[in-house]
Design a protein around this motif. Sequence first.
Motif, short mmCIF file in Angstrom:
data_model
loop_
_atom_site.label_atom_id
_atom_site.label_comp_id
_atom_site.label_asym_id
_atom_site.label_seq_id
_atom_site.Cartn_x
_atom_site.Cartn_y
_atom_site.Cartn_z
N GLU A 1 35.96 38.52 49.95
CA GLU A 1 37.03 37.99 49.10
C GLU A 1 36.76 38.33 47.64
OE1 GLU A 1 39.65 34.01 49.06
OE2 GLU A 1 37.50 33.67 48.92
N TYR A 2 37.83 38.58 46.89
CA TYR A 2 37.72 38.83 45.46
C TYR A 2 38.82 38.08 44.73
CZ TYR A 2 41.37 42.25 46.39
OH TYR A 2 42.53 42.86 46.80
N VAL A 3 38.65 37.93 43.42
CA VAL A 3 39.59 37.20 42.57
C VAL A 3 40.15 38.15 41.53
CG1 VAL A 3 39.82 35.29 40.93
CG2 VAL A 3 38.28 35.08 42.89
N VAL A 4 41.45 38.03 41.26
CA VAL A 4 42.11 38.79 40.20
C VAL A 4 42.72 37.79 39.23
CG1 VAL A 4 43.95 40.44 39.64
CG2 VAL A 4 42.63 40.72 41.74
N LEU A 5 42.50 38.00 37.93
CA LEU A 5 43.06 37.14 36.90
C LEU A 5 44.12 37.91 36.12
CD1 LEU A 5 39.76 35.79 35.27
CD2 LEU A 5 41.04 34.78 37.16
N PHE A 6 45.18 37.23 35.77
CA PHE A 6 46.20 37.77 34.88
C PHE A 6 46.05 37.00 33.57
CE2 PHE A 6 47.57 38.24 39.22
CZ PHE A 6 47.95 39.56 39.27
N ILE A 7 45.79 37.73 32.49
CA ILE A 7 45.51 37.07 31.23
C ILE A 7 46.53 37.47 30.17
CG2 ILE A 7 43.05 36.82 31.74
CD1 ILE A 7 42.50 39.21 29.91
N GLU B 1 35.91 42.41 35.09
CA GLU B 1 36.22 43.58 34.26
C GLU B 1 37.70 43.44 33.92
OE1 GLU B 1 36.27 48.45 34.30
OE2 GLU B 1 35.36 47.38 35.96
N CYS B 2 38.00 43.43 32.62
CA CYS B 2 39.37 43.19 32.17
C CYS B 2 39.91 44.36 31.36
CB CYS B 2 39.42 41.94 31.28
SG CYS B 2 38.81 40.44 32.06
N ASP B 3 41.20 44.67 31.59
CA ASP B 3 41.88 45.61 30.72
C ASP B 3 41.81 45.03 29.31
OD1 ASP B 3 42.59 46.87 33.07
OD2 ASP B 3 44.66 46.12 33.06
N ASN B 4 41.56 45.83 28.33
CA ASN B 4 41.49 45.46 26.91
C ASN B 4 40.24 44.68 26.53
OD1 ASN B 4 44.04 46.61 26.58
ND2 ASN B 4 45.08 44.67 26.85
N LEU B 5 39.46 44.18 27.48
CA LEU B 5 38.26 43.41 27.15
C LEU B 5 36.97 44.02 27.69
CD1 LEU B 5 39.47 39.73 27.77
CD2 LEU B 5 39.42 41.00 25.63
N GLY B 6 37.07 45.00 28.57
CA GLY B 6 35.89 45.65 29.12
C GLY B 6 35.25 44.87 30.25
N LYS B 7 33.96 45.16 30.50
CA LYS B 7 33.22 44.56 31.61
C LYS B 7 32.46 43.32 31.15
CE LYS B 7 32.51 48.85 34.12
NZ LYS B 7 31.55 49.73 34.76
N CYS C 1 42.36 41.24 35.09
CA CYS C 1 40.90 41.23 35.25
C CYS C 1 40.58 41.22 36.74
CB CYS C 1 40.29 39.99 34.62
SG CYS C 1 40.61 39.78 32.87
N SER C 2 39.66 42.07 37.15
CA SER C 2 39.24 42.07 38.54
C SER C 2 37.78 41.66 38.62
CB SER C 2 39.47 43.43 39.19
OG SER C 2 39.00 44.46 38.37
N GLN C 3 37.46 40.90 39.62
CA GLN C 3 36.12 40.37 39.81
C GLN C 3 35.15 41.50 40.09
OE1 GLN C 3 35.88 37.54 42.97
NE2 GLN C 3 33.68 37.40 42.90
N ILE C 4 34.05 41.54 39.34
CA ILE C 4 33.01 42.53 39.56
C ILE C 4 31.95 41.94 40.49
CG2 ILE C 4 31.14 43.86 38.50
CD1 ILE C 4 32.78 43.98 35.96
N THR C 5 31.51 40.73 40.18
CA THR C 5 30.44 40.11 40.95
C THR C 5 30.56 38.60 40.89
OG1 THR C 5 28.05 40.00 41.28
CG2 THR C 5 28.81 40.11 39.02
N ASP C 6 29.91 37.95 41.81
CA ASP C 6 29.84 36.49 41.85
C ASP C 6 28.40 36.12 41.51
OD1 ASP C 6 30.16 33.82 42.25
OD2 ASP C 6 30.54 33.95 44.40
#
Length: 100
Positions: free
Chosen positions: A91-97, A59-65, A46-51
Motif C-alpha cells: 500500500e502507498y499514500v498519495v497527497l494532494f497539496i 516526494e512532492c512536485d515543487n518541494l523535492g524529496k 506528493c507520493s510516498q517514498i518510504t514508511d
Amino acid sequence: MNEVIGKVSTGIFLVLISSLAHAEKLPLPKSAPMNASAPFKKGAVCSQITDAIGGWIFECDNLGKNNTVAGIYAKGWRIVSTTTGHDYKGEYVVLFIEEQ
C-alpha cells in the motif's frame, strides 16, 4: 528500472482517475464567485517514498524529496486531499497539496 517506474506511474494514474470518478461534487463558496479576481494557488502531488520509523516520507512536485507532513506545512503548503493504492510493494499514500 524503467519498467518499475512505468508500473508505479500507471498505478498512481489509475488511483487518481478512480479517485476523480468517485469524488463528491462540492458547491463553490458563495464568497468567491467564478469571476472573482482572487489569485490562483499552486497545487502539487506528493507520493510516498518510504514508511520510516518517524513517519511517512514523501516526494512532492515543487518541494523535492524527503518531505514529512509537518515539513509540508512548514514550507507553506497544506494537504487538501489524500488517496491510497496498492502496487507491487504494498500500500502507498498519495497527497494532494496546495500552496498557501
